[in-house]
Design a protein around this motif. Structure first.
Motif, mmCIF file in Angstrom:
data_model
loop_
_atom_site.group_PDB
_atom_site.id
_atom_site.type_symbol
_atom_site.label_atom_id
_atom_site.label_comp_id
_atom_site.label_asym_id
_atom_site.label_seq_id
_atom_site.Cartn_x
_atom_site.Cartn_y
_atom_site.Cartn_z
ATOM 1 N N LEU A 18 0.835 -1.202 0.000
ATOM 2 C CA LEU A 18 0.000 0.000 0.000
ATOM 3 C C LEU A 18 0.868 1.251 0.000
ATOM 4 C CD1 LEU A 18 -2.843 1.226 0.178
ATOM 5 C CD2 LEU A 18 -2.613 1.137 2.672
ATOM 6 N N ALA A 19 1.914 1.237 0.810
ATOM 7 C CA ALA A 19 2.825 2.386 0.855
ATOM 8 C C ALA A 19 3.533 2.567 -0.481
ATOM 9 C CB ALA A 19 3.843 2.209 1.976
ATOM 10 N N ALA A 20 3.925 1.479 -1.102
ATOM 11 C CA ALA A 20 4.605 1.569 -2.389
ATOM 12 C C ALA A 20 3.666 2.140 -3.448
ATOM 13 C CB ALA A 20 5.123 0.197 -2.805
ATOM 14 N N VAL A 21 2.422 1.694 -3.452
ATOM 15 C CA VAL A 21 1.446 2.207 -4.428
ATOM 16 C C VAL A 21 1.217 3.695 -4.191
ATOM 17 C CG1 VAL A 21 -0.983 2.085 -5.124
ATOM 18 C CG2 VAL A 21 0.334 -0.008 -4.854
ATOM 19 N N LEU A 22 1.038 4.079 -2.937
ATOM 20 C CA LEU A 22 0.817 5.509 -2.629
ATOM 21 C C LEU A 22 2.032 6.353 -3.009
ATOM 22 C CD1 LEU A 22 -1.062 5.361 0.796
ATOM 23 C CD2 LEU A 22 -1.974 5.969 -1.451
ATOM 24 N N MET A 23 3.215 5.831 -2.736
ATOM 25 C CA MET A 23 4.433 6.583 -3.065
ATOM 26 C C MET A 23 4.576 6.728 -4.574
ATOM 27 S SD MET A 23 5.784 7.778 -0.436
ATOM 28 C CE MET A 23 7.404 8.248 -0.969
ATOM 29 N N ARG A 24 4.243 5.664 -5.319
ATOM 30 C CA ARG A 24 4.324 5.752 -6.772
ATOM 31 C C ARG A 24 3.338 6.784 -7.301
ATOM 32 N NH1 ARG A 24 3.519 0.075 -8.000
ATOM 33 N NH2 ARG A 24 5.123 -0.758 -6.643
ATOM 34 N N ARG A 25 2.116 6.721 -6.825
ATOM 35 C CA ARG A 25 1.104 7.668 -7.300
ATOM 36 C C ARG A 25 1.440 9.084 -6.849
ATOM 37 N NH1 ARG A 25 -4.720 4.659 -7.151
ATOM 38 N NH2 ARG A 25 -4.060 2.958 -8.482
ATOM 39 N N PHE A 26 1.852 9.224 -5.605
ATOM 40 C CA PHE A 26 2.232 10.545 -5.087
ATOM 41 C C PHE A 26 3.437 11.070 -5.850
ATOM 42 C CE2 PHE A 26 4.518 13.278 -2.035
ATOM 43 C CZ PHE A 26 3.538 14.232 -1.844
ATOM 44 N N GLY A 27 4.388 10.200 -6.150
ATOM 45 C CA GLY A 27 5.576 10.598 -6.917
ATOM 46 C C GLY A 27 5.207 11.052 -8.314
ATOM 47 N N VAL A 28 4.283 10.320 -8.958
ATOM 48 C CA VAL A 28 3.842 10.696 -10.301
ATOM 49 C C VAL A 28 3.106 12.033 -10.254
ATOM 50 C CG1 VAL A 28 2.284 10.071 -12.193
ATOM 51 C CG2 VAL A 28 3.777 8.349 -11.185
ATOM 52 N N LEU A 29 2.256 12.200 -9.242
ATOM 53 C CA LEU A 29 1.550 13.478 -9.096
ATOM 54 C C LEU A 29 2.525 14.620 -8.830
ATOM 55 C CD1 LEU A 29 -1.609 12.447 -7.042
ATOM 56 C CD2 LEU A 29 -1.485 13.104 -9.445
ATOM 57 N N MET A 30 3.501 14.387 -7.979
ATOM 58 C CA MET A 30 4.497 15.419 -7.684
ATOM 59 C C MET A 30 5.316 15.746 -8.927
ATOM 60 S SD MET A 30 4.286 16.746 -4.782
ATOM 61 C CE MET A 30 5.851 17.565 -4.706
ATOM 62 N N LEU A 31 5.693 14.711 -9.672
ATOM 63 C CA LEU A 31 6.444 14.925 -10.904
ATOM 64 C C LEU A 31 5.613 15.730 -11.904
ATOM 65 C CD1 LEU A 31 9.067 14.355 -12.426
ATOM 66 C CD2 LEU A 31 8.013 12.267 -13.286
ATOM 67 N N GLY A 32 4.345 15.406 -12.019
ATOM 68 C CA GLY A 32 3.453 16.171 -12.900
ATOM 69 C C GLY A 32 3.339 17.615 -12.464
ATOM 70 N N ALA A 33 3.198 17.837 -11.154
ATOM 71 C CA ALA A 33 3.100 19.195 -10.632
ATOM 72 C C ALA A 33 4.388 19.977 -10.898
ATOM 73 C CB ALA A 33 2.790 19.166 -9.140
ATOM 74 N N VAL A 34 5.528 19.331 -10.724
ATOM 75 C CA VAL A 34 6.812 19.992 -10.980
ATOM 76 C C VAL A 34 6.937 20.360 -12.451
ATOM 77 C CG1 VAL A 34 9.311 19.599 -11.054
ATOM 78 C CG2 VAL A 34 8.026 19.009 -9.007
ATOM 79 N N VAL A 35 6.492 19.476 -13.347
ATOM 80 C CA VAL A 35 6.551 19.758 -14.783
ATOM 81 C C VAL A 35 5.656 20.948 -15.133
ATOM 82 C CG1 VAL A 35 5.933 18.839 -17.065
ATOM 83 C CG2 VAL A 35 7.242 17.443 -15.470
ATOM 84 N N VAL A 36 4.447 21.000 -14.572
ATOM 85 C CA VAL A 36 3.521 22.106 -14.846
ATOM 86 C C VAL A 36 4.088 23.419 -14.324
ATOM 87 C CG1 VAL A 36 1.250 23.050 -14.272
ATOM 88 C CG2 VAL A 36 1.467 20.672 -14.985
ATOM 89 N N VAL A 37 4.582 23.407 -13.099
ATOM 90 C CA VAL A 37 5.154 24.627 -12.518
ATOM 91 C C VAL A 37 6.376 25.074 -13.309
ATOM 92 C CG1 VAL A 37 6.335 25.549 -10.477
ATOM 93 C CG2 VAL A 37 4.235 24.242 -10.212
ATOM 94 N N SER A 38 7.197 24.145 -13.727
ATOM 95 C CA SER A 38 8.373 24.469 -14.530
ATOM 96 C C SER A 38 7.965 25.105 -15.858
ATOM 97 C CB SER A 38 9.192 23.202 -14.780
ATOM 98 O OG SER A 38 10.258 23.470 -15.656
ATOM 99 N N GLY A 39 6.931 24.583 -16.483
ATOM 100 C CA GLY A 39 6.438 25.161 -17.738
ATOM 101 C C GLY A 39 5.935 26.578 -17.553
ATOM 102 N N ILE A 40 5.219 26.817 -16.464
ATOM 103 C CA ILE A 40 4.715 28.168 -16.178
ATOM 104 C C ILE A 40 5.873 29.134 -15.944
ATOM 105 C CG2 ILE A 40 3.434 29.533 -14.480
ATOM 106 C CD1 ILE A 40 1.538 27.105 -14.204
ATOM 107 N N VAL A 41 6.878 28.696 -15.205
ATOM 108 C CA VAL A 41 8.040 29.551 -14.937
ATOM 109 C C VAL A 41 8.786 29.874 -16.232
ATOM 110 C CG1 VAL A 41 10.312 29.606 -13.813
ATOM 111 C CG2 VAL A 41 8.308 28.856 -12.534
ATOM 112 N N VAL A 42 8.939 28.888 -17.109
ATOM 113 C CA VAL A 42 9.622 29.127 -18.387
ATOM 114 C C VAL A 42 8.834 30.131 -19.222
ATOM 115 C CG1 VAL A 42 10.235 28.050 -20.592
ATOM 116 C CG2 VAL A 42 10.871 26.949 -18.451
ATOM 117 N N ALA A 43 7.513 29.979 -19.280
ATOM 118 C CA ALA A 43 6.684 30.916 -20.047
ATOM 119 C C ALA A 43 6.788 32.327 -19.476
ATOM 120 C CB ALA A 43 5.231 30.442 -20.054
ATOM 121 N N TYR A 44 6.772 32.453 -18.154
ATOM 122 C CA TYR A 44 6.869 33.768 -17.513
ATOM 123 C C TYR A 44 8.235 34.404 -17.791
ATOM 124 C CZ TYR A 44 6.977 37.334 -13.896
ATOM 125 O OH TYR A 44 7.092 38.522 -13.230
ATOM 126 N N GLN A 45 9.290 33.631 -17.686
ATOM 127 C CA GLN A 45 10.636 34.159 -17.941
ATOM 128 C C GLN A 45 10.784 34.581 -19.409
ATOM 129 O OE1 GLN A 45 13.123 34.887 -15.877
ATOM 130 N NE2 GLN A 45 11.825 34.306 -14.167
#
Length: 115
Positions: A18-45
């Motif tokens: 259960l912890a491994a599944v949650l960590m994988r999903r949380f990791g994927v969500l965090m990675l997605g969030a980092v990619v979105v935030v990075s894209g916004i920062v690049v567009a702003y710059q």
């Protein structure tokens, strides 16, 4: 002893999975969030860089215009300060004229006697 460890691991297996599944999903969500935030920062710059480039070009154009105006003013000043123009204005407005050789009086300094 190995069986005891194996039983403990087996008893905790659902928790680990259960912890491994949650960590994988949380990791994927965090990675997605980092990619979105990075894209916004690049567009702003990129936007900020374009705005700065536009302002820089406007300042360069203004500098060029001011340099041209300065050159025109220097030409005008040299034309107004030309000797023939000054002489013409002196003759017309101030009624000045050149003296003739006949009108010139040259005075020599008097020598003092040494007494």
């Amino acid at each position: 002893m190995n069986k005891k460890k194996a039983r403990e691991t087996n008893s905790l297996w659902p928790f680990y999975s259960l912890a491994a599944v949650l960590m994988r999903r949380f990791g994927v969500l965090m990675l997605g969030a980092v990619v979105v935030v990075s894209g916004i920062v690049v567009a702003y710059q990129t936007h900020q860089h374009r705005q700065a480039t536009i302002a820089f070009k406007q300042l360069q154009d203004e500098q060029t215009a001011l340099d041209l105006q300065w050159q025109k003013l220097r030409l005008e000043q040299s034309a107004l300060a030309e000797h023939s123009r000054i002489e013409q204005l002196a003759e017309e407005k101030l009624k000045m004229k050149h003296t003739d050789n006949a009108d010139e009086i040259i005075m020599k300094p008097a020598l003092r006697s040494k007494e």
